[in-house]
Design an enzyme around this catalytic site. Sequence first.
Site, PDB file in Angstrom:
ATOM      1  N   ALA A   1       0.799  -1.226   0.000  1.00 17.93           N
ATOM      2  CA  ALA A   1       0.000   0.000   0.000  1.00 17.93           C
ATOM      3  C   ALA A   1       0.828   1.270   0.000  1.00 17.93           C
ATOM      4  O   ALA A   1       0.301   2.351  -0.245  1.00 17.93           O
ATOM      5  CB  ALA A   1      -0.936   0.013   1.210  1.00 17.93           C
TER       6      ALA A   1
ATOM      7  N   ARG B   1      10.234   7.804  -2.082  1.00 21.42           N
ATOM      8  CA  ARG B   1      11.666   7.860  -2.388  1.00 21.42           C
ATOM      9  C   ARG B   1      11.973   7.379  -3.807  1.00 21.42           C
ATOM     10  O   ARG B   1      13.069   7.627  -4.322  1.00 21.42           O
ATOM     11  CB  ARG B   1      12.451   7.036  -1.362  1.00 21.42           C
ATOM     12  CG  ARG B   1      12.688   7.777  -0.053  1.00 21.42           C
ATOM     13  CD  ARG B   1      13.467   6.934   0.919  1.00 21.42           C
ATOM     14  NE  ARG B   1      12.632   5.924   1.561  1.00 21.42           N
ATOM     15  CZ  ARG B   1      13.093   4.980   2.378  1.00 21.42           C
ATOM     16  NH1 ARG B   1      14.388   4.897   2.631  1.00 21.42           N
ATOM     17  NH2 ARG B   1      12.272   4.108   2.933  1.00 21.42           N
TER      18      ARG B   1
ATOM     19  N   ASN C   1      15.960  -6.885  10.905  1.00 19.69           N
ATOM     20  CA  ASN C   1      14.619  -7.387  10.614  1.00 19.69           C
ATOM     21  C   ASN C   1      14.370  -7.238   9.121  1.00 19.69           C
ATOM     22  O   ASN C   1      14.445  -6.135   8.574  1.00 19.69           O
ATOM     23  CB  ASN C   1      13.596  -6.582  11.420  1.00 19.69           C
ATOM     24  CG  ASN C   1      12.170  -6.920  11.045  1.00 19.69           C
ATOM     25  OD1 ASN C   1      11.893  -8.001  10.524  1.00 19.69           O
ATOM     26  ND2 ASN C   1      11.259  -6.000  11.320  1.00 19.69           N
TER      27      ASN C   1
ATOM     28  N   ASN D   1      13.387   0.573  -1.939  1.00 19.61           N
ATOM     29  CA  ASN D   1      12.731   1.823  -1.570  1.00 19.61           C
ATOM     30  C   ASN D   1      13.118   2.999  -2.459  1.00 19.61           C
ATOM     31  O   ASN D   1      12.518   4.058  -2.373  1.00 19.61           O
ATOM     32  CB  ASN D   1      13.054   2.171  -0.111  1.00 19.61           C
ATOM     33  CG  ASN D   1      12.403   1.207   0.854  1.00 19.61           C
ATOM     34  OD1 ASN D   1      11.209   0.943   0.761  1.00 19.61           O
ATOM     35  ND2 ASN D   1      13.192   0.656   1.768  1.00 19.61           N
TER      36      ASN D   1
ATOM     37  N   TYR E   1      10.244  -5.333 -47.196  1.00 22.23           N
ATOM     38  CA  TYR E   1       9.145  -5.207 -46.226  1.00 22.23           C
ATOM     39  C   TYR E   1       8.031  -6.152 -46.646  1.00 22.23           C
ATOM     40  O   TYR E   1       7.479  -6.020 -47.751  1.00 22.23           O
ATOM     41  CB  TYR E   1       8.605  -3.775 -46.160  1.00 22.23           C
ATOM     42  CG  TYR E   1       7.327  -3.693 -45.356  1.00 22.23           C
ATOM     43  CD1 TYR E   1       7.354  -3.842 -43.972  1.00 22.23           C
ATOM     44  CD2 TYR E   1       6.091  -3.521 -45.976  1.00 22.23           C
ATOM     45  CE1 TYR E   1       6.183  -3.811 -43.232  1.00 22.23           C
ATOM     46  CE2 TYR E   1       4.922  -3.489 -45.238  1.00 22.23           C
ATOM     47  CZ  TYR E   1       4.965  -3.641 -43.867  1.00 22.23           C
ATOM     48  OH  TYR E   1       3.817  -3.625 -43.134  1.00 22.23           O
TER      49      TYR E   1
END
Length: 457
Positions: free
Chosen positions: A11, A16, A170, A228, A366
Amino acid sequence: MNKRYAVILAAGQGTRMKSKLYKVLHPVCGKPMVEHVMNQISDLQINQTVTIVGHGAEEVQSHLEGRSLFAFQEEQLGTAHAVMQAEAILGEKDGVTLVVCGDTPLIKSQTIEALLKHHVEVDAKATILTSYADNPTGYGRILRDGQGLVERIVEEKDASTQEKAVNEINTGTYCFDNKLLFEALKRVSNDNVQGEYYLPDVIEILQSQGEVVSAYQTDDFEETLGVNDRVALAQAEIIMKSRINEEHMRKGVTIIDPNNTYIGPDVKIGRDTIIYPNTTISGECVIGEDCQIGPGTEINHSLIENETVIQQSVVRYSKIGNNVVIGPFAHIRPDSVINNKAKIGNFVEIKKSIIGQGSKASHLSYIGDAEVGSNVNLGCGSITVNYDGKQKYLTKIEDDVFVGCNSNLVAPVTISKGAYVAAGSTITEDVPEEALSIARSRQVNKNNYVKNLNIKK
C-alpha cells in the site's frame, strides 16, 4: 497441518522512488516487484492470500487479480495499520499467517517455507525472518536477551547509538499465529518518532503475554533486499539477472557474457543453445535447443524452435520454426510466423505475415500482411504494399514463386504457384500459375542524347 495465510504489504506510495509509477509495480527483470513476491508465495501451500493496497490500488489488483483477495488501506499509517486492514478477511481464522512486503522481489519460496516450518516446529506465536547486514542502516535491529532469544525490534529512527551498531536486521517478513496477531494489533500504539503503527511492536506485545517469539535467520542477505529507491531497484535488477542467468547455465545453456545478457524470469531455454552478449529475452519466451541467439538481439514474447540462428535482430510476439536464419538487422513484428528453414536476412521487416518453409527474403524487404508459401524467393527490395491510407490488405504468394528485385506487390493481390515476377515490377493484378509478370515501362535508349546537350566539360 495448520492452515496457512499470507498478507502482502503493497500500500505504500514509495515517495523515495520519485516516480508516477506505484512503487511495487516497478519492474525487476521485466516483472513488477509485487508479482515476483506473489509468484514465490504461489509455490507454497497457502490457503488464502490478502494483498493490502492503497496508492495505485487498481493497477496492483489488475496484476494480481484471481491470485489474491484485496484490502484497502486508505491512509498509510504504518505496517501494523496495514495488516489490520485484513482483519475482516482473516481475523477469525485459525492458522499461521505470513506477512511479507511487496517490495522484496528477491525473496525465495524456499526461504519462506523454511521460515514457516521453523515457526511450527518451535511452537512460536511469532517468528521473524532475520539476516546479518554489513551495513544495517535503514533496517530495524533485532535485540536479543542474555539467552539469545528475541527481546524486541527497534526501528532505525527510534534506535539509540548502541542499538544502531547491531548488525542483525529485521527483513520485514514474519509468521504469526493468526488470531493472536489480530488481537495484538489492536494494542499497538503510534507513540514513536514517526507517529506510525509499527508491526514489530506486535513482538513486544506477544512477549509481554508470555508467548514464544522466535527468529529464523537466512544466510542470504541479498534476497531480503527491500526496494525503496532507484538505487536499490538497480541492485535488485543485478541480483535477479545474475540468479536467472546462473539457473539457465546450470541447465545447459551457454551464456557467453552473463553480465551483459538480460533474460526475463518467465523465459525457457533449451540445452546447448548459445546466447551471445547484449541480448535481451523477455516476456513468456520459449527458445529451443541448439539455437544461436545474438549478439545484440531482442526477443519478446516469442517461440523460437530448435537450431535457429537470430543475429542482431528484433523478434516480438511471433513464432519462429526450426533451422531458421534471421538477421543481421531484421525486424520480426508481432503476429508473424516464420516456418522451418526459412531465411530472413539483413534489413528485412516482417509484419503480421506467414513465411512458408524454405522461403527467403534475404535483404532490404518489407513483407506486411502477407501469406507466403514454401520455397518462395523474395528478391532484394521486395515490398508488399499493404496500406492504402485507411485499410490494410492481404498479399498471397503461393509456393515456388520467384519475386525479382525491387518489386512492389500492391495488395490485395495473389501471386499464384510457380509464377515469376520480373525485377522492378509493380504488380496490381493477380498473377496466374507459372506465368511471368512484367509490370514496368519498356526501356528506351536515345543515342547521342548526351552529346546533343552541348554540355561543356
